[in-house]
Design an enzyme around this catalytic site. Sequence first.
Site, PDB file in Angstrom:
ATOM      1  N   ASP A  10      32.693  33.104  42.907  1.00 28.97           N
ATOM      2  CA  ASP A  10      31.869  34.282  42.598  1.00 28.97           C
ATOM      3  C   ASP A  10      31.084  34.143  41.300  1.00 28.97           C
ATOM      4  O   ASP A  10      30.799  35.136  40.618  1.00 28.97           O
ATOM      5  CB  ASP A  10      32.742  35.556  42.550  1.00 28.97           C
ATOM      6  N   LYS A  35      26.635  31.695  42.795  1.00 25.42           N
ATOM      7  CA  LYS A  35      26.034  30.519  43.460  1.00 25.42           C
ATOM      8  C   LYS A  35      24.910  30.921  44.413  1.00 25.42           C
ATOM      9  O   LYS A  35      23.854  30.285  44.438  1.00 25.42           O
ATOM     10  CB  LYS A  35      27.124  29.767  44.255  1.00 25.42           C
ATOM     11  N   GLY A  56      31.514  34.675  49.881  1.00 24.18           N
ATOM     12  CA  GLY A  56      30.562  35.783  49.936  1.00 24.18           C
ATOM     13  C   GLY A  56      29.520  35.506  48.879  1.00 24.18           C
ATOM     14  O   GLY A  56      29.811  35.582  47.684  1.00 24.18           O
ATOM     15  N   HIS A  57      28.333  35.110  49.308  1.00 25.78           N
ATOM     16  CA  HIS A  57      27.273  34.721  48.372  1.00 25.78           C
ATOM     17  C   HIS A  57      26.171  35.779  48.402  1.00 25.78           C
ATOM     18  O   HIS A  57      25.530  35.985  49.430  1.00 25.78           O
ATOM     19  CB  HIS A  57      26.722  33.332  48.739  1.00 25.78           C
ATOM     20  N   GLN A  86      33.389  28.810  46.927  1.00 26.76           N
ATOM     21  CA  GLN A  86      34.538  28.961  46.033  1.00 26.76           C
ATOM     22  C   GLN A  86      34.197  28.355  44.655  1.00 26.76           C
ATOM     23  O   GLN A  86      33.043  28.335  44.285  1.00 26.76           O
ATOM     24  CB  GLN A  86      35.823  28.340  46.616  1.00 26.76           C
ATOM     25  N   ARG A 133      38.061  42.303  41.139  1.00 24.10           N
ATOM     26  CA  ARG A 133      38.289  40.966  40.572  1.00 24.10           C
ATOM     27  C   ARG A 133      38.974  41.111  39.214  1.00 24.10           C
ATOM     28  O   ARG A 133      38.637  41.999  38.440  1.00 24.10           O
ATOM     29  CB  ARG A 133      36.952  40.237  40.397  1.00 24.10           C
TER      30      ARG A 133
END
Length: 427
Positions: free
Chosen positions: A12, A15, A39-40, A223, A304
């Site tokens: 996260d 990217k 999840g981008h 990742q 997060r």
Amino acid sequence: MVDVLLGLQWGDEGKGKIVDVLAPQYEVVARFQGGPNAGHTLEFDGFKHVLHQIPSGIFRPDIKNIIGNGVVLDPIVFRKEIEGLAKYNLDLTRNLFISKKASIILPTHRLLDAAYEQAKGDSKIGSTLRGIGPTYQDKVARQGLRVGDMLSPGFRTKYDKLVAIHKTTLDHHQFDYQSVLPQAETEFFEAVEFIKQFQLVESEYEVNQALKNDQKVLAEGAQGSLLDIDFGSYPFVTSSNTMTAGACTGLGVAPRQIGEVYGIFKAYCTRVGSGPFPTELLDETGERMRAEGREFGATTGRPRRCGWLDLPSLKYTIMINGVSQLIMMKVDVLNIFETIKICTHYQLPDGSITEQLPYDLCDTTVTPIYKEFKGWQTSLTNFHTFEEVPAELAAYIDFLEAELGIPISFISTGPDREAIIHREAIV
Ligand code: GDP
Ligand code: IMO
Ligand code: MG
């Protein structure tokens, strides 16, 4: 050449945004590992879109997007992703290629993921439960299904054989699958038919032919390096090689073809899921970081965990990846802090000080040693060059470049495609 772009922390890092920013310089963008655990997020023209398996070059015209052999692909998620892209009018059957050698995630892989996590109890990994680990397990056990198998008449037989093995394991874990599997199987086989309209190829030929034609390829990591199966905080990792070397095996390119390695990191740290996190802030400062950075998972929505930047781990991931350029993300999130900290060393339980990662961060409690910086406490929206940035931010950047020995080519100051400061033209 193949340039590689990957996350240097626990995922996260941003990217998706940077692949989208850099994509116009490339003819090909390719994912080489991971799957729908990723999840981008991309933001442009007022749109926000999260991609899971489809490469982040997809919104730029005329770029070939490849899902490489190293990826684990969930047909059901893939179909939903494609349907979610309908409003953008992209030419997906022309611009999207899928490796026949990519592994397929079956509905039972997702159930196995849940069963294994349940069995682990308090020591669970915090998996995204997308079936990633069990699918890679079957690949390595040489019994998995691959995208190319969908085209063979024996697909259903192979599927049934593997699912029978999975059911034995699920029974062993007393995990109920009867109530959900029939519906999931229907969706799965519909999605398998749906996938067949896309270009299913030997993508190693596509990539190497592009290189022969002097085209540029960008390999998009998923990742982060601290989740790498070999070098991450094992066992709290994902099940693939997220590092530069993974781009070679996950696309079929030779190491000598690797050009730039862009290492992306946040100006602080986050982690979602369980596992060691030396600089984690369990206080109000961590809460402020989470709120300001909107640090909630793009795939699972989980909050997060947040903490200060960790140099020993950053130096480690720069080392194992051969990073040639750094990109610092979410610098704007630190705008609110009077004081900003960077962990420069760890103190070990015996009192000694090191900047090396201990063998097992899970068993060794390290105490971070911090250097403090004065915050810039101003919005960065109007800054467009490195020369203009506030003196306090310039000092933060100078310190990092001196410590890490690699230039920071870009800093990112917001989620939008345009919110980026370049040091100079980079290619
Ligand atoms: P990825 O998995 O590495 O692609 O990153 P994610 O998309 O999971 O998470 C990054 C989040 O930060 C997304 O919500 C992005 O829109 C957002 N983001 C990216 N760059 C920046 C930035 O420079 N500043 C801020 N505030 N948000 C950013
Ligand atoms: P992107 O590409 C952040 C984490 C999970 C869990 C561990 C194992 O968006 O950066 P898995 O589902 O792979 O079995 O989960 O890895 N994880 C991620 N964390 N970003 C990701 O992807 C992640 N993909 C997996 O939270 O701790
Ligand atoms: Mg993400």
